[in-house]
Design a protein around this motif. Structure first.
Motif, mmCIF file in Angstrom:
data_model
loop_
_atom_site.group_PDB
_atom_site.id
_atom_site.type_symbol
_atom_site.label_atom_id
_atom_site.label_comp_id
_atom_site.label_asym_id
_atom_site.label_seq_id
_atom_site.Cartn_x
_atom_site.Cartn_y
_atom_site.Cartn_z
ATOM 1 N N PRO A 199 -5.668 12.993 3.106
ATOM 2 C CA PRO A 199 -5.595 12.524 4.344
ATOM 3 C C PRO A 199 -6.928 11.638 4.733
ATOM 4 C CG PRO A 199 -4.726 14.511 4.947
ATOM 5 C CD PRO A 199 -5.608 14.603 3.460
ATOM 6 N N PHE A 200 -6.924 10.772 5.831
ATOM 7 C CA PHE A 200 -8.324 10.084 6.488
ATOM 8 C C PHE A 200 -8.882 9.264 5.448
ATOM 9 C CE2 PHE A 200 -6.987 13.571 9.415
ATOM 10 C CZ PHE A 200 -7.242 12.676 10.616
ATOM 11 N N VAL A 201 -8.218 8.727 4.430
ATOM 12 C CA VAL A 201 -8.862 7.767 3.654
ATOM 13 C C VAL A 201 -8.918 6.524 4.429
ATOM 14 C CG1 VAL A 201 -8.942 6.359 1.394
ATOM 15 C CG2 VAL A 201 -8.155 8.830 1.684
ATOM 16 N N LYS A 202 -10.360 5.767 4.447
ATOM 17 C CA LYS A 202 -10.272 4.831 5.415
ATOM 18 C C LYS A 202 -9.853 3.211 4.375
ATOM 19 C CE LYS A 202 -14.302 6.453 8.005
ATOM 20 N NZ LYS A 202 -14.245 7.848 7.318
ATOM 21 N N LEU B 221 0.755 -1.235 -0.037
ATOM 22 C CA LEU B 221 0.182 -0.036 0.048
ATOM 23 C C LEU B 221 0.935 1.147 -0.035
ATOM 24 C CD1 LEU B 221 -2.836 -1.110 2.178
ATOM 25 C CD2 LEU B 221 -2.995 -0.365 0.007
ATOM 26 N N LYS B 222 1.865 1.196 0.852
ATOM 27 C CA LYS B 222 2.811 2.399 0.834
ATOM 28 C C LYS B 222 3.504 2.573 -0.532
ATOM 29 C CE LYS B 222 6.647 4.430 3.121
ATOM 30 N NZ LYS B 222 7.815 4.332 4.061
ATOM 31 N N GLN B 223 3.839 1.476 -1.089
ATOM 32 C CA GLN B 223 4.460 1.458 -2.422
ATOM 33 C C GLN B 223 3.720 2.343 -3.423
ATOM 34 O OE1 GLN B 223 8.000 -0.236 -2.704
ATOM 35 N NE2 GLN B 223 7.934 1.070 -4.669
ATOM 36 N N THR B 224 2.366 2.107 -3.320
ATOM 37 C CA THR B 224 1.594 2.686 -4.358
ATOM 38 C C THR B 224 0.769 3.848 -3.710
ATOM 39 O OG1 THR B 224 -0.176 1.256 -3.595
ATOM 40 C CG2 THR B 224 1.064 0.447 -5.368
ATOM 41 N N GLY B 225 1.462 4.389 -2.715
ATOM 42 C CA GLY B 225 0.678 5.895 -2.442
ATOM 43 C C GLY B 225 0.116 5.957 -1.083
ATOM 44 N N PHE B 226 -0.294 4.939 -0.468
ATOM 45 C CA PHE B 226 -1.268 4.764 0.643
ATOM 46 C C PHE B 226 -0.597 4.757 1.886
ATOM 47 C CE2 PHE B 226 -3.882 3.665 -2.710
ATOM 48 C CZ PHE B 226 -5.214 4.022 -2.582
ATOM 49 N N MET B 227 -0.248 5.960 2.626
ATOM 50 C CA MET B 227 0.723 5.881 3.925
ATOM 51 C C MET B 227 -0.232 5.904 5.013
ATOM 52 S SD MET B 227 3.347 8.914 2.445
ATOM 53 C CE MET B 227 2.198 9.945 1.888
ATOM 54 N N LEU C 108 -6.731 10.711 -12.574
ATOM 55 C CA LEU C 108 -5.535 10.871 -11.495
ATOM 56 C C LEU C 108 -5.113 9.413 -11.100
ATOM 57 C CD1 LEU C 108 -7.690 13.306 -9.763
ATOM 58 C CD2 LEU C 108 -5.478 13.948 -10.463
ATOM 59 N N GLU C 109 -3.862 9.332 -10.493
ATOM 60 C CA GLU C 109 -3.497 8.265 -9.921
ATOM 61 C C GLU C 109 -2.691 8.480 -8.722
ATOM 62 O OE1 GLU C 109 -1.089 6.408 -12.667
ATOM 63 O OE2 GLU C 109 0.248 7.786 -13.009
ATOM 64 N N THR C 110 -2.531 7.438 -7.910
ATOM 65 C CA THR C 110 -1.447 7.450 -6.785
ATOM 66 C C THR C 110 -0.232 7.765 -7.253
ATOM 67 O OG1 THR C 110 -1.535 5.118 -6.208
ATOM 68 C CG2 THR C 110 -3.432 6.603 -5.094
ATOM 69 N N SER D 97 -3.264 8.396 4.499
ATOM 70 C CA SER D 97 -2.813 9.762 3.770
ATOM 71 C C SER D 97 -2.284 9.365 2.306
ATOM 72 C CB SER D 97 -1.697 10.852 4.458
ATOM 73 O OG SER D 97 -1.848 11.968 3.703
ATOM 74 N N VAL D 98 -3.052 9.851 1.251
ATOM 75 C CA VAL D 98 -2.773 8.970 0.014
ATOM 76 C C VAL D 98 -2.158 10.082 -0.946
ATOM 77 C CG1 VAL D 98 -3.931 7.833 -1.818
ATOM 78 C CG2 VAL D 98 -5.083 7.714 0.216
ATOM 79 N N ARG D 99 -0.913 9.640 -1.541
ATOM 80 C CA ARG D 99 -0.524 10.854 -2.303
ATOM 81 C C ARG D 99 -0.869 10.495 -3.697
ATOM 82 N NH1 ARG D 99 5.520 11.342 -0.816
ATOM 83 N NH2 ARG D 99 4.496 11.818 0.803
#
Length: 287
Positions: free
Chosen positions: A64-67, A8-14, A83-85, A23-25
């Motif tokens: 931020p605050f994406v569940k 998830l972090k690798q794809t933008g979900f921290m 758009l994409e992450t 918090s999604v970038r």
């Protein structure tokens, strides 16, 4: 089902400190976002987040605050808005850029077009650790190129065209490094002082200069727990394809020689800068 937080972090979900929140970038290249994309980001932040976004230090936008349970719907909403992450793990991060010569009067190169090309070539490429690329348009260095693992700065190599010169002296006045002077109606350039900033060209009312746009590139910059200014190893690079070849070589060197979790500067310190310099020089001469 187990959650793969690393993926998830690798794809933008921290992961946030709040359990099962992220918090999604958003993937943004060169700081360029269309009005339609901004509107869609605002809509998504209202629907999936807490109604606000965070502007990162590297020109990205985070929601931020994406569940956890909303992730798939969130990704679909992004795709609907073109758009994409963005990659937040080990690999090439978003390429940053100032506005360059398309907008800025001081710009020496088209920074955004170059950032798009680099992003398309390297985006999310998996490497032993994060790798940051920044493109700045001139010696004003708004993007602080030397803070990046690989920094690119626009430059101009100039040759005075005597027949066009009106001997106004503006170029001499604008040169911050006293690299040129008007003497007996001749422009004398001290190449040891010239930084290739292009200010003399931009100041000239009749453009009495033969211009070669190009690039100055730095390697091994860091601005985090350790601060280190990237090093300039190669001379002025005039051709974009030569620049791309040099970028390829630098990233491949990092990919082949870095330890897991090791930034480029530390790889170069460990393996030896001289080895890297020799490889770069060969690429520079052969490109």
């Amino acid at each position: 089902m187990a959650v793969n937080y690393k993926l998830l972090k690798q794809t933008g979900f921290m992961q946030q400190k709040q359990k099962n929140h992220f918090s999604v970038r958003i993937h943004i290249t060169g700081g360029y976002v269309t009005a339609n994309q901004l509107a869609k980001i605002a809509e998504i932040a209202d629907k999936f987040g807490n109604g606000y976004v965070h502007l990162t230090s590297r020109q990205s936008i985070e929601i931020p605050f994406v569940k956890l349970e909303q992730i798939e719907a969130f990704k679909q909403a992004l795709a609907d808005g073109n758009l994409e992450t963005s990659n937040c793990g080990a690999g090439v991060r978003t390429v940053t850029a100032c506005q360059g010569n398309a907008i800025c009067a001081s710009g020496c190169i088209d920074t955004y077009e170059l950032a798009k090309e680099l992003d398309a070539r390297y985006a999310s490429r998996i490497l032993p650790h994060k790798f940051k690329i920044g493109v700045t348009g001139c010696q004003n260095n708004c993007l602080k190129a030397e803070e990046n693992d690989l920094g690119i700065k626009g430059a101009m190599q100039l040759k005075w065209l005597e027949s066009k010169c009106i001997h106004c002296g503006l170029c001499e006045k604008k040169c911050r490094h006293k690299a040129l002077k008007l003497q007996d109606n001749k422009i004398i350039i001290n190449k040891n002082l010239c930084t290739l900033c292009g200010k003399c060209y931009h100041a000239c009312p009749v453009k009495c200069w033969d211009v070669q746009q190009g690039y100055i590139i730095t390697f091994g910059g860091l601005f985090g727990n350790t601060i280190s200014k990237g090093e300039t190893i190669l001379p002025f690079i005039a051709e974009k394809q030569k620049l791309i070849k040099i970028c390829d070589v630098a990233i491949k060197f990092f990919e082949q020689h870095a330890n897991s979790g090791e930034r480029f500067k530390f790889t170069l310190d460990r393996t030896g800068w001289q080895k890297f310099k020799m490889i770069l020089q060969n690429a520079y001469e052969q490109a």
